[in-house]
Write a protein that holds these residues in place. Structure first.
Motif, short mmCIF file in Angstrom:
data_model
loop_
_atom_site.label_atom_id
_atom_site.label_comp_id
_atom_site.label_asym_id
_atom_site.label_seq_id
_atom_site.Cartn_x
_atom_site.Cartn_y
_atom_site.Cartn_z
N UNK A 155 27.98 50.73 32.82
CA UNK A 155 28.69 51.18 33.97
C UNK A 155 29.51 52.10 33.46
N UNK A 156 29.39 53.33 33.93
CA UNK A 156 30.29 54.64 33.41
C UNK A 156 30.26 54.58 31.90
N UNK A 157 29.04 54.20 31.21
CA UNK A 157 28.95 54.52 29.91
C UNK A 157 29.53 53.13 29.09
N UNK A 158 29.99 52.41 29.81
CA UNK A 158 30.61 51.24 29.30
C UNK A 158 29.53 50.13 29.22
N UNK A 159 29.16 49.28 28.07
CA UNK A 159 28.20 48.22 28.19
C UNK A 159 29.00 46.90 28.71
N UNK A 160 28.62 46.51 29.75
CA UNK A 160 29.19 44.88 30.06
C UNK A 160 28.08 43.71 29.94
N UNK A 161 28.46 42.88 29.04
CA UNK A 161 27.73 41.91 28.97
C UNK A 161 27.84 40.75 30.01
N UNK A 162 26.53 40.25 30.71
CA UNK A 162 26.28 39.32 31.69
C UNK A 162 25.59 38.16 31.45
N UNK A 163 26.00 36.98 31.55
CA UNK A 163 25.07 35.90 31.16
C UNK A 163 24.40 35.41 32.66
N UNK A 164 23.18 35.00 32.62
CA UNK A 164 22.55 34.43 33.92
C UNK A 164 21.95 33.16 33.58
N UNK A 165 22.20 32.37 34.84
CA UNK A 165 21.46 31.20 34.86
C UNK A 165 20.58 31.26 36.07
N UNK A 166 19.29 30.82 35.58
CA UNK A 166 18.19 31.07 36.56
C UNK A 166 17.39 29.60 36.55
N UNK A 167 16.81 29.17 37.64
CA UNK A 167 16.15 28.04 37.95
C UNK A 167 14.74 28.33 37.90
N UNK A 168 13.80 27.99 36.89
CA UNK A 168 12.27 28.16 36.78
C UNK A 168 11.62 27.41 37.99
N UNK A 169 10.49 27.93 38.39
CA UNK A 169 9.72 27.34 39.49
C UNK A 169 8.20 27.70 39.34
N UNK A 170 7.41 27.58 40.43
CA UNK A 170 6.27 28.05 40.65
C UNK A 170 6.09 28.34 41.99
N UNK A 171 5.46 29.62 42.39
CA UNK A 171 5.07 30.11 43.81
C UNK A 171 3.76 30.76 43.82
N UNK A 172 2.82 30.00 44.53
CA UNK A 172 1.37 30.46 44.71
C UNK A 172 0.94 30.90 43.46
N UNK A 173 1.04 29.86 42.41
CA UNK A 173 0.37 29.87 41.11
C UNK A 173 1.15 30.77 39.91
N UNK A 174 2.03 31.39 40.62
CA UNK A 174 3.12 32.36 39.70
C UNK A 174 4.19 31.60 39.07
N UNK A 175 4.61 32.03 37.85
CA UNK A 175 5.78 31.57 37.08
C UNK A 175 6.88 32.14 37.90
N UNK A 176 7.95 31.55 38.32
CA UNK A 176 9.12 32.20 39.11
C UNK A 176 10.57 31.93 38.33
#
Length: 256
Positions: A155-176
């Motif tokens: 952002x404006x040349x500054x690196x900002x670290x971000x952590x992400x929590x994501x829930x795994x799952x399945x939809x129509x045979x795809x990994x989500x």
């Protein structure tokens, strides 16, 4: 000894003979059961190694609950469980377990169906997710019930670290993977707050990521669930009972 005791002696001898015969029959049945169980396990193992294309020395454990002989007589096995460690199944690489119900021992009749699971260690998960184009994660780990990621946004040349929590799952045979929360500067925030703070550069990180794997698996297998269990991720599949004898279902599926 009087004659009156003779019938008792004869009865005792007859009972002893009957007991001996029963013991012999039981021993024969036990031996036959052991032989039948071993033959079924060896046959199933050979078929799995051949059909899946596993190394000849691959460890494959086969279990058939209950007494095998009556199941063989009726022509169907009530349940068959197969497990093997470190198996490559399409794009997945991990410990595999397969459970099939009502499996025919001969002929072209289908099984009733079943389920399969693949257990992925964190490093195996990272290798799988790396196949998602432009996946915004420098590191991937697990923290049940979520998969955790970390990335950086400029952002404006500054690196900002971000952590992400994501829930795994399945939809129509795809990994989500569906992001549920974000760590920004030590604060847990939602997607709207993250986008409000950092702008459009976060669009890719707040959406659900999908990975189609159907084109690398038999069409008779459908991914129907993904969950974090302990440190591992477990992917589960529904098995079409016709997979055992339908060549079309044994061919790889397609991605829409």
């Amino acid at each position: 000894m009087t004659d009156a005791t003779h019938p008792r002696r004869r009865t005792g001898r007859m009972i002893a003979i009957v007991v001996i015969v029963l013991v012999v029959i039981a021993g024969v049945l036990v031996a036959a059961e052991v032989i039948a169980r071993s033959a079924v396990a060896n046959t199933v193992r050979s078929l799995v190694v051949q059909q899946v294309g596993l190394p000849a020395d691959q460890q494959v454990d086969v279990a058939v609950p209950g007494i095998v002989l009556p199941q063989l007589v009726k022509g169907r096995l009530d349940q068959v469980a197969v497990s093997a460690p470190d198996v490559v199944l399409g794009p997945l690489n991990g410990d595999v377990r397969v459970d099939l119900q009502d499996v025919p021992v001969a002929g072209d009749a289908p099984a009733a169906g079943g389920s399969a699971s693949v257990r992925l260690a964190p490093d195996q998960l990272r290798a799988l997710l790396a196949q998602i184009p432009d996946f915004p994660a420098d590191t991937v780990d697990t923290a049940a019930p979520d998969v955790t990621l970390s990335t950086e946004f400029s952002v404006f040349g500054i690196s900002i670290p971000v952590g992400i929590s994501a829930t795994p799952g399945a939809a129509d045979g795809d990994l989500t993977l569906t992001p549920t929360a974000f760590d920004l500067g030590g604060n847990r925030v939602d997607a709207d707050t993250l986008r409000g703070q950092l702008g459009g550069v976060t669009d890719r990180a707040v959406q659900t990521w999908r990975l189609c794997i159907a084109d690398r698996l038999p069409a008779g297998l459908t991914l129907d669930g993904v969950s974090v269990q302990g440190e591992d991720v477990v992917a589960t599949f529904a098995i079409d009972g016709r997979l055992l004898n339908d060549p079309a279902l044994q061919q790889n599926g397609t991605c829409g």
